[in-house]
Design a protein around this motif. Structure first.
Motif, PDB file in Angstrom:
ATOM      1  N   ILE A  52       0.995  -1.030   0.264  1.00  0.00           N
ATOM      2  CA  ILE A  52       0.322  -0.303  -0.090  1.00  0.00           C
ATOM      3  C   ILE A  52       0.747   1.270   0.497  1.00  0.00           C
ATOM      4  CG2 ILE A  52      -1.405   1.146   1.091  1.00  0.00           C
ATOM      5  CD1 ILE A  52      -2.816  -1.218   0.208  1.00  0.00           C
ATOM      6  N   SER A  53       1.430   1.848   1.105  1.00  0.00           N
ATOM      7  CA  SER A  53       2.919   2.495   1.296  1.00  0.00           C
ATOM      8  C   SER A  53       4.412   2.987   0.911  1.00  0.00           C
ATOM      9  CB  SER A  53       2.541   3.089   2.240  1.00  0.00           C
ATOM     10  OG  SER A  53       3.669   3.855   2.906  1.00  0.00           O
ATOM     11  N   VAL A  62      -5.185   6.726  -1.215  1.00  0.00           N
ATOM     12  CA  VAL A  62      -5.358   5.712  -2.212  1.00  0.00           C
ATOM     13  C   VAL A  62      -6.798   5.775  -2.413  1.00  0.00           C
ATOM     14  CG1 VAL A  62      -5.253   3.386  -2.675  1.00  0.00           C
ATOM     15  CG2 VAL A  62      -4.804   3.929  -0.848  1.00  0.00           C
ATOM     16  N   VAL A  67      -1.776   5.976  -5.285  1.00  0.00           N
ATOM     17  CA  VAL A  67      -1.428   6.430  -3.998  1.00  0.00           C
ATOM     18  C   VAL A  67      -0.625   7.571  -3.877  1.00  0.00           C
ATOM     19  CG1 VAL A  67       0.456   4.603  -2.329  1.00  0.00           C
ATOM     20  CG2 VAL A  67      -1.241   3.431  -4.232  1.00  0.00           C
TER      21      VAL A  67
END
Length: 230
Positions: A52-53, A62, A67
């Motif tokens: 995700i990060s 997001v 992102v």
């Protein structure tokens, strides 16, 4: 659906900034809270953020395949996506000034932030008093902060730093929390500004959630052995 990934509301000052900004500006989003359990590579926190990060940190915005990490990047992205919300001041000189002070907060006030980490549910006035007594850099940071706010409130007439609520107010909201927790002395009209920030619906909602967590994290607690009872 737009998501904002955040950490514990009691501790995560970086997460507070975009959350307050989006909530106050009426920008819809889904909150994804990733509980702090440590920040080592094997922590559940880091594992949850994997994929995700890219930095393994919060906050993260997001939206589909977009992102965005880092609070300033998130703020700038939202300002571009929602130009009608005037997240930055509309007047060019004021907008440049607002960007400057947010960048200063982003990279500065290190002594104050280190000595007085955000801890919303705690009440630590003696810690604040000792920090101001013993640490000249903390005194300097607080003086710079109160001078900055006083000048902006005078120049723009309040109630917020640039008149209307903006990214700048969201950016300094975690410092307001520190002033409350550590009972740091501030002059008028700065005390009035602190009260107005605390009264913002978005800030009240964040604070209520933080106090309801009852999730004591020892590695975030240099001054307490246990949290407040539920």
């Amino acid at each position: 659906m737009r998501q904002l990934w955040i950490g514990n509301k009691n501790y995560s000052s970086w997460s507070m900034r975009p959350w307050v900004l989006m909530r106050e500006a009426g920008i819809p989003f889904e909150e994804v809270m990733v509980r702090f359990d440590g920040f080592g590579p094997d922590s559940a926190f880091k594992q949850r953020l994997a994929g995700i990060s890219p930095t393994g940190k919060v906050p993260v915005l997001v939206e589909d395949d977009l992102v965005v990490w880092d609070t300033l990047a998130i703020a700038e992205t939202l300002a571009e996506q929602f130009p009608d919300r005037a997240l930055w001041p509309r007047e060019p000189r004021a907008r440049a000034h607002a960007r400057s002070i947010c960048a200063e907060m982003h990279s500065g006030f290190m002594a104050l932030r280190a000595a007085c980490p955000m801890n919303i549910e705690a009440s630590l006035p003696e810690v604040g008093a000792l920090a101001l007594r013993d640490k000249p850099a903390v005194r300097s940071d607080l003086q710079r902060l109160t001078t900055l706010w006083s000048e902006l409130l005078h120049a723009h007439g309040g109630p917020m730093l640039f008149g209307d609520f903006s990214i700048a107010d969201a950016y300094f909201a975690p410092v307001v929390m520190r002033i409350q927790t550590y009972a740091l002395p501030v002059p008028e009209p700065v005390a009035g500004y602190v009260e107005r920030v605390c009264a913002l619906p978005s800030v009240r909602a964040w604070v209520d959630d933080a106090r309801a967590e009852h999730d004591f994290r020892p590695f975030e607690e240099p001054y307490r052995l246990h949290g407040n009872p539920a």
